[in-house]
Design a protein around this motif. Structure first.
Motif, PDB file in Angstrom:
ATOM      1  N   ASP A 418      -4.622   2.267   1.132  1.00 12.20           N
ATOM      2  CA  ASP A 418      -4.494   1.271  -0.295  1.00 12.20           C
ATOM      3  C   ASP A 418      -4.812   0.048   0.125  1.00 12.20           C
ATOM      4  O   ASP A 418      -4.882  -0.984  -0.904  1.00 12.20           O
ATOM      5  CB  ASP A 418      -3.221   1.246  -0.747  1.00 12.20           C
ATOM      6  CG  ASP A 418      -1.811   0.762  -0.009  1.00 12.20           C
ATOM      7  OD1 ASP A 418      -2.376   0.434   1.186  1.00 12.20           O
ATOM      8  OD2 ASP A 418      -0.574   0.751  -0.623  1.00 12.20           O
ATOM      9  N   GLY A 419      -5.420  -0.333   1.207  1.00  9.60           N
ATOM     10  CA  GLY A 419      -5.729  -1.665   1.612  1.00  9.60           C
ATOM     11  C   GLY A 419      -4.544  -2.855   1.898  1.00  9.60           C
ATOM     12  O   GLY A 419      -4.655  -3.882   2.099  1.00  9.60           O
ATOM     13  N   VAL A 420      -3.269  -1.932   1.843  1.00  8.80           N
ATOM     14  CA  VAL A 420      -2.135  -2.994   1.897  1.00  8.80           C
ATOM     15  C   VAL A 420      -1.157  -2.371   2.883  1.00  8.80           C
ATOM     16  O   VAL A 420      -0.588  -3.265   3.668  1.00  8.80           O
ATOM     17  CB  VAL A 420      -1.508  -3.003   0.584  1.00  8.80           C
ATOM     18  CG1 VAL A 420       0.021  -3.748   0.338  1.00  8.80           C
ATOM     19  CG2 VAL A 420      -2.205  -3.596  -0.699  1.00  8.80           C
ATOM     20  N   HIS A 421      -1.057  -1.124   3.080  1.00  4.63           N
ATOM     21  CA  HIS A 421      -0.100  -0.683   3.810  1.00  4.63           C
ATOM     22  C   HIS A 421      -1.102   0.107   5.023  1.00  4.63           C
ATOM     23  O   HIS A 421      -1.633   0.840   4.916  1.00  4.63           O
ATOM     24  CB  HIS A 421       0.774   0.531   3.608  1.00  4.63           C
ATOM     25  CG  HIS A 421       1.679   0.157   2.204  1.00  4.63           C
ATOM     26  ND1 HIS A 421       1.328  -0.113   1.070  1.00  4.63           N
ATOM     27  CD2 HIS A 421       3.061  -0.187   2.450  1.00  4.63           C
ATOM     28  CE1 HIS A 421       2.199  -0.360   0.422  1.00  4.63           C
ATOM     29  NE2 HIS A 421       3.252  -0.559   1.174  1.00  4.63           N
ATOM     30  N   PHE A 422      -0.721  -0.479   6.229  1.00  2.00           N
ATOM     31  CA  PHE A 422      -1.880  -0.289   7.558  1.00  2.00           C
ATOM     32  C   PHE A 422      -1.104   0.769   8.257  1.00  2.00           C
ATOM     33  O   PHE A 422       0.254   0.521   8.809  1.00  2.00           O
ATOM     34  CB  PHE A 422      -2.352  -1.319   7.999  1.00  2.00           C
ATOM     35  CG  PHE A 422      -3.225  -2.071   7.316  1.00  2.00           C
ATOM     36  CD1 PHE A 422      -4.513  -1.827   7.444  1.00  2.00           C
ATOM     37  CD2 PHE A 422      -2.778  -2.858   6.136  1.00  2.00           C
ATOM     38  CE1 PHE A 422      -5.498  -2.626   6.735  1.00  2.00           C
ATOM     39  CE2 PHE A 422      -3.598  -3.632   5.294  1.00  2.00           C
ATOM     40  CZ  PHE A 422      -5.218  -3.466   5.801  1.00  2.00           C
ATOM     41  N   TYR A 423      -1.692   1.892   8.866  1.00  2.00           N
ATOM     42  CA  TYR A 423      -1.253   2.544   9.903  1.00  2.00           C
ATOM     43  C   TYR A 423      -2.074   2.608  11.007  1.00  2.00           C
ATOM     44  O   TYR A 423      -3.334   2.553  11.017  1.00  2.00           O
ATOM     45  CB  TYR A 423      -1.130   3.983   9.305  1.00  2.00           C
ATOM     46  CG  TYR A 423      -0.139   4.119   8.196  1.00  2.00           C
ATOM     47  CD1 TYR A 423       1.178   4.587   8.314  1.00  2.00           C
ATOM     48  CD2 TYR A 423      -0.550   3.745   6.808  1.00  2.00           C
ATOM     49  CE1 TYR A 423       1.933   4.705   7.175  1.00  2.00           C
ATOM     50  CE2 TYR A 423       0.346   3.881   5.828  1.00  2.00           C
ATOM     51  CZ  TYR A 423       1.514   4.325   5.921  1.00  2.00           C
ATOM     52  OH  TYR A 423       2.538   4.069   4.966  1.00  2.00           O
ATOM     53  N   GLU A 424      -1.333   2.641  12.409  1.00  2.00           N
ATOM     54  CA  GLU A 424      -2.223   2.988  13.627  1.00  2.00           C
ATOM     55  C   GLU A 424      -2.935   4.482  13.314  1.00  2.00           C
ATOM     56  O   GLU A 424      -2.501   5.160  12.649  1.00  2.00           O
ATOM     57  CB  GLU A 424      -1.182   2.805  14.628  1.00  2.00           C
ATOM     58  CG  GLU A 424      -0.829   1.506  14.852  1.00  2.00           C
ATOM     59  CD  GLU A 424       0.515   1.161  15.811  1.00  2.00           C
ATOM     60  OE1 GLU A 424       0.873   2.320  16.186  1.00  2.00           O
ATOM     61  OE2 GLU A 424       1.054   0.055  16.081  1.00  2.00           O
ATOM     62  N   THR A 425      -3.718   4.740  14.676  1.00  2.00           N
ATOM     63  CA  THR A 425      -4.526   5.790  14.240  1.00  2.00           C
ATOM     64  C   THR A 425      -3.607   7.132  14.660  1.00  2.00           C
ATOM     65  O   THR A 425      -3.973   8.302  14.188  1.00  2.00           O
ATOM     66  CB  THR A 425      -5.564   5.914  15.528  1.00  2.00           C
ATOM     67  OG1 THR A 425      -4.970   5.416  16.697  1.00  2.00           O
ATOM     68  CG2 THR A 425      -6.716   4.836  15.373  1.00  2.00           C
ATOM     69  N   ALA A 575      -3.299  -8.838 -13.475  1.00  2.00           N
ATOM     70  CA  ALA A 575      -4.354  -9.625 -13.540  1.00  2.00           C
ATOM     71  C   ALA A 575      -4.961 -10.138 -12.295  1.00  2.00           C
ATOM     72  O   ALA A 575      -4.986 -11.271 -12.014  1.00  2.00           O
ATOM     73  CB  ALA A 575      -4.125 -11.108 -14.486  1.00  2.00           C
ATOM     74  N   ALA A 576      -5.341  -9.245 -11.509  1.00  2.00           N
ATOM     75  CA  ALA A 576      -6.129  -9.600 -10.052  1.00  2.00           C
ATOM     76  C   ALA A 576      -6.841  -8.301  -9.773  1.00  2.00           C
ATOM     77  O   ALA A 576      -6.754  -7.240 -10.434  1.00  2.00           O
ATOM     78  CB  ALA A 576      -4.969  -9.421  -9.354  1.00  2.00           C
ATOM     79  N   PHE A 577      -7.914  -8.699  -9.138  1.00  2.00           N
ATOM     80  CA  PHE A 577      -8.908  -7.531  -8.683  1.00  2.00           C
ATOM     81  C   PHE A 577      -7.980  -6.233  -8.367  1.00  2.00           C
ATOM     82  O   PHE A 577      -8.279  -5.167  -8.788  1.00  2.00           O
ATOM     83  CB  PHE A 577      -9.633  -7.825  -7.363  1.00  2.00           C
ATOM     84  CG  PHE A 577     -10.535  -8.808  -7.766  1.00  2.00           C
ATOM     85  CD1 PHE A 577     -11.465  -9.181  -9.139  1.00  2.00           C
ATOM     86  CD2 PHE A 577     -10.961  -9.745  -6.762  1.00  2.00           C
ATOM     87  CE1 PHE A 577     -12.222  -9.968  -9.194  1.00  2.00           C
ATOM     88  CE2 PHE A 577     -11.757 -10.979  -6.991  1.00  2.00           C
ATOM     89  CZ  PHE A 577     -12.636 -11.116  -8.340  1.00  2.00           C
ATOM     90  N   GLY A 578      -6.960  -6.208  -7.430  1.00  2.00           N
ATOM     91  CA  GLY A 578      -6.290  -5.070  -7.076  1.00  2.00           C
ATOM     92  C   GLY A 578      -6.758  -3.808  -6.452  1.00  2.00           C
ATOM     93  O   GLY A 578      -7.787  -3.965  -5.699  1.00  2.00           O
ATOM     94  N   ASN A 579      -6.098  -2.755  -6.497  1.00  2.00           N
ATOM     95  CA  ASN A 579      -6.695  -1.656  -5.917  1.00  2.00           C
ATOM     96  C   ASN A 579      -6.412  -0.503  -6.903  1.00  2.00           C
ATOM     97  O   ASN A 579      -6.299  -0.615  -8.038  1.00  2.00           O
ATOM     98  CB  ASN A 579      -5.870  -1.217  -4.656  1.00  2.00           C
ATOM     99  CG  ASN A 579      -4.405  -1.137  -4.749  1.00  2.00           C
ATOM    100  OD1 ASN A 579      -3.933  -1.019  -5.817  1.00  2.00           O
ATOM    101  ND2 ASN A 579      -3.836  -1.309  -3.445  1.00  2.00           N
ATOM    102  N   LYS A 580      -6.267   0.732  -6.484  1.00  2.00           N
ATOM    103  CA  LYS A 580      -6.062   1.984  -7.502  1.00  2.00           C
ATOM    104  C   LYS A 580      -4.856   2.184  -8.031  1.00  2.00           C
ATOM    105  O   LYS A 580      -4.491   3.151  -8.566  1.00  2.00           O
ATOM    106  CB  LYS A 580      -6.638   3.245  -6.676  1.00  2.00           C
ATOM    107  CG  LYS A 580      -8.133   3.124  -6.885  1.00  2.00           C
ATOM    108  CD  LYS A 580      -8.538   3.385  -8.358  1.00  2.00           C
ATOM    109  CE  LYS A 580     -10.035   3.526  -8.776  1.00  2.00           C
ATOM    110  NZ  LYS A 580     -10.371   3.443 -10.077  1.00  2.00           N
ATOM    111  N   THR A 581      -3.912   1.267  -7.546  1.00  2.51           N
ATOM    112  CA  THR A 581      -2.470   1.205  -7.996  1.00  2.51           C
ATOM    113  C   THR A 581      -1.870   0.296  -8.977  1.00  2.51           C
ATOM    114  O   THR A 581      -1.124   0.269 -10.103  1.00  2.51           O
ATOM    115  CB  THR A 581      -1.450   1.359  -7.203  1.00  2.51           C
ATOM    116  OG1 THR A 581      -1.884   2.668  -6.194  1.00  2.51           O
ATOM    117  CG2 THR A 581      -0.025   1.526  -7.309  1.00  2.51           C
ATOM    118  N   THR A 582      -2.599  -1.027  -8.876  1.00  2.71           N
ATOM    119  CA  THR A 582      -2.291  -2.381  -9.351  1.00  2.71           C
ATOM    120  C   THR A 582      -3.580  -3.362  -9.666  1.00  2.71           C
ATOM    121  O   THR A 582      -4.336  -3.117  -8.637  1.00  2.71           O
ATOM    122  CB  THR A 582      -1.009  -2.879  -8.864  1.00  2.71           C
ATOM    123  OG1 THR A 582      -0.721  -3.912  -9.594  1.00  2.71           O
ATOM    124  CG2 THR A 582      -1.552  -3.407  -7.341  1.00  2.71           C
ATOM    125  N   GLY A 583      -3.830  -3.872 -10.895  1.00  2.00           N
ATOM    126  CA  GLY A 583      -4.756  -4.754 -10.997  1.00  2.00           C
ATOM    127  C   GLY A 583      -5.964  -4.000 -11.888  1.00  2.00           C
ATOM    128  O   GLY A 583      -5.726  -2.840 -12.342  1.00  2.00           O
TER     129      GLY A 583
END
Length: 705
Positions: A418-425, A575-583
């Motif tokens: 989601d471009g917000v929660h990041f995970y290592e490989t 009211a923001a560009f957001g992602n596939k969950t919000t905005g």
């Protein structure tokens, strides 16, 4: 948490480890006085015999001497048998004995240099730095990072919480140990320099941990569809079209042989019969229904919906497994996080939203056969780059997001659905952050004047003209963006939509005003250009001048449909560009990274203009959407309600301890005390009729920028 490992890489790591453990390499014998009787004598002799720890020209090993960064890099490179690599640190001479090892660990992302292009090869390495490097080694070896926590008495001496976690990871695998105090408590001594004998012990213990490592297994998804009651939708969806009765088809389990899936010859008429066989052995990695792949033990999913005529169509993601309530949609070929499947549906994550897709609209790939996928990297300048991959076209693309947060390290590789929660490989959770312009309220105002925006447009066009040519030849003379900065600023005043955001959308959708649609139709934003239309300039999508298309954007699209929370169609998700969950991105674009790309354009434009807007507001707020949430005209529960955010699905991170629940995004202007003594936040109003509103602190999650 990562639940799988690359078979090929695992085999390589284990092979290297076993070779080091079983192969006895002749080495100069250490002085009996030098090693005999030392606490770490066994580990020292083992690493000497494996030619990982080498001696000095005088035949000594000097176990009590501080180990340097270059020496530790050499130990790691030899232990992992890293491939050759090139580099050019200013302070590492090419004829240096350890240069090749330094560049091997750097290329593998295990140790990095410092600003100014130096490595500091002769500097001693501390215990804290060793634990950070060993965390990178564990990641490289694809071992799940798990913590064993110890209440060290010197925790305050660590550089950061990330360093503390690195120590806990190494302790979990027995690589590094604490040091006992007289009272029985433990300390770590993070700033103490590691010695050569300690370094030998660290590597020895790591190799033993690799040999003993078993990856955790993947939990099973239910083999019968869930039957939740879907939330009420104010807009009733069309009833599903009647489907012909399903015919019995044989189910087959499959293995991977020679890099390809191979169906077993025996088929099963019932799905659950095949499930029993599928679950009976880890060698089965996939399941077919006829020739359709419907299940994998671990893997990826991607959109692959086609019309009967073969045209490309978007894959629909539903909130419920009965496909009654649509959550969002994604374009063909784009990656979806695979959460499991059965014979009825595929469960996926898009953005931070869990949902269900039809088998006919997605394809699956076992993880062992995944070659390319979406990922993030951090450049040596600290810029976060997102590399996207289309599974249908087999093409990759990339864009700069913005400066990376501290928890993402240079040269590291990360994944984020989601471009917000990041995970290592290895699947271990790394952290969260909200890219600033991707989640900034569109109701905020840019710091730039109309004249400054006009100058920015001209400068950016000249730069693209000079750097790229081609499409941008004579862009500084032909672009439909020229002279529109003042127009965008007026729209900001009249319609409460950020002028720099409007410009960013024109850059993204209209290719800097040089796209065919912009040039021919005066349409900077692709308005009314639906996929089903073959006509370049549809009637509604043709404008007398490009400024008119900007008016249509804010007046006919953004304000009434994608920003006003009272919109009857339910399209306004923030009211923001957001992602596939919000905005906006939830319903505005099929590209799941559209919001991130638009925000990246805004970041680059602001940077080119002088960086006045980036970080101007210090806090964002995300609403908690288990119940309707009110925004009021004043900081009081007795004040009139300005508008209400309706309750909706929060995605996979409903529990704040597990991440950020991506409710409606708000930009905080200031915090104030209400008449009840509680904290309220003044925020930009999503509704254009009011510039700001107030929301209670107990119904939002605050994120500091």
């Amino acid at each position: 948490m990562k639940r799988f490992r690359s078979t090929a890489k695992l085999a390589a790591i284990l092979s290297a480890a076993l070779l080091l453990i079983t192969l006895v390499v002749p080495a100069t014998q250490a002085s009996a006085d030098e090693l005999t009787g030392r606490t770490l004598e066994k580990e020292l002799r083992e690493m000497i015999s494996k030619d990982i720890l080498t001696g000095y020209t005088d035949g000594t090993y000097r176990p009590e001497e501080n180990v340097s960064r270059a020496q530790f890099a050499a130990f790691v490179a030899r232990a992992l048998k890293l491939p050759e690599a090139n580099g050019s640190f200013n302070d590492v001479p090419k004829n240096s004995k350890l240069a090749k090892d330094i560049y091997r660990v750097q290329s593998a992302g295990l140790m990095n240099g410092y600003s100014g292009g130096i490595f500091k090869p002769d500097a001693p390495i501390t215990r804290e730095q060793v634990s950070i490097t060993m965390t990178n080694v564990l990641n490289y070896s694809e071992m799940v990072l798990q913590e064993t926590r110890i209440d060290f008495t010197d925790l305050n001496e660590f550089q950061s919480s990330g360093s503390v976690r690195s120590a806990y990871y190494s302790i979990r695998y027995g690589i590094i140990k604490g040091i006992p105090n007289k009272d029985g408590s433990m300390r770590f001594e993070p700033k103490t320099n590691a010695t050569r004998e300690q370094a030998a012990a660290f590597i020895s213990r790591f190799l033993k941990a690799v040999e003993a490592y078993e990856p955790p297994s993947l939990p099973e998804i239910p083999d019968t569809p869930e039957q939740p009651t879907p939330p009420e939708d104010p807009v009733k969806p069309d009833p599903p079209k009647p489907q012909p009765p399903a015919m019995d088809q044989d189910y087959y389990v499959a293995t991977i042989e020679n890099g390809q899936l191979k169906k077993q010859s025996k088929g099963y008429t019932k799905y659950l019969q095949a499930v029993d066989v599928f679950n009976s052995s880890s060698k089965y990695t996939a399941m077919y229904r006829g020739d359709e792949l419907i299940r994998v033990s671990r893997g990826m999913a991607f959109g692959d919906k086609k019309s009967p005529a073969g045209a490309v169509e978007n894959t629909i993601i539903y909130y419920d497994p009965e496909f009654k309530k649509q959550a969002t949609y994604v374009q063909q070929g784009r990656e979806l996080k695979y959460l499991g499947s059965n014979d009825k549906y595929v469960k996926v994550q898009v953005g931070a939203t869990e949902g269900y897709a039809k088998h006919s609209e997605v394809d699956l790939i076992p993880i062992e056969l995944v070659i390319n996928r979406d990922h993030y990297t951090v450049s040596q300048w600290g810029t976060l780059t997102h590399v996207t991959y289309n599974y249908m076209t087999k093409k990759s693309a990339s864009y700069y997001v913005q400066l990376a947060p501290d928890f993402l390290k240079n040269n590291g590789t990360y994944h984020s659905p989601d471009g917000v929660h990041f995970y290592e490989t290895n699947g271990n959770f790394a952290g969260t952050f909200l890219p600033y312009f991707q989640f900034l309220s569109a109701r905020s105002k840019t710091s730039y004047t109309g004249k400054e925006l006009d100058a920015l447009i001209l400068n950016v066009l000249k730069e693209r003209e000079q750097k790229y040519g081609g499409t941008y030849t004579d862009a500084s003379k032909k672009s439909k963006l020229l002279g529109l900065g003042s127009n965008f600023k007026k729209l900001e005043d009249d319609y409460q939509v950020n002028a720099l955001m409007i410009l960013s959308l024109a850059v993204h959708e209209g290719d800097y005003g040089m796209s065919k649609t912009a040039q021919t139709c005066n349409n900077l934003f692709g308005l009314y250009k639906y996929d089903s239309l073959t006509k370049l300039c549809p009637d509604k999508g043709t404008f007398k001048n490009p400024g008119d298309s900007a008016v249509a954007l804010v007046k006919d699209f953004l304000n009434p449909n994608y920003m006003d929370p009272t919109n009857a169609l339910g399209r306004a998700q923030g009211a923001a560009f957001g992602n596939k969950t919000t905005g906006f991105n939830v319903n505005y674009a099929s590209d799941p990274t559209w919001g991130a790309k638009a925000g990246a354009h805004m970041y680059n434009l602001d940077k080119a203009a002088g960086g006045k807007d980036y970080g101007l507001y210090k806090q964002f707020a995300l609403t908690k959407l288990e119940i309707p949430t009110n925004v009021r005209t004043a900081p009081s529960t007795s004040a009139p309600v300005l508008y209400t955010y309706t309750a909706r699905n929060n995605g996979v991170y409903k529990d704040t301890s597990n991440g950020l629940p991506l409710g409606y995004p708000l930009t905080v202007i200031r915090s104030v005390k209400g008449d009840d003594g509680n904290t309220w936040y003044e925020v930009f109003s999503d509704k254009a009729t009011a510039k700001t509103g107030y929301i209670s602190a107990d119904v939002v999650t605050i994120i500091n920028n």
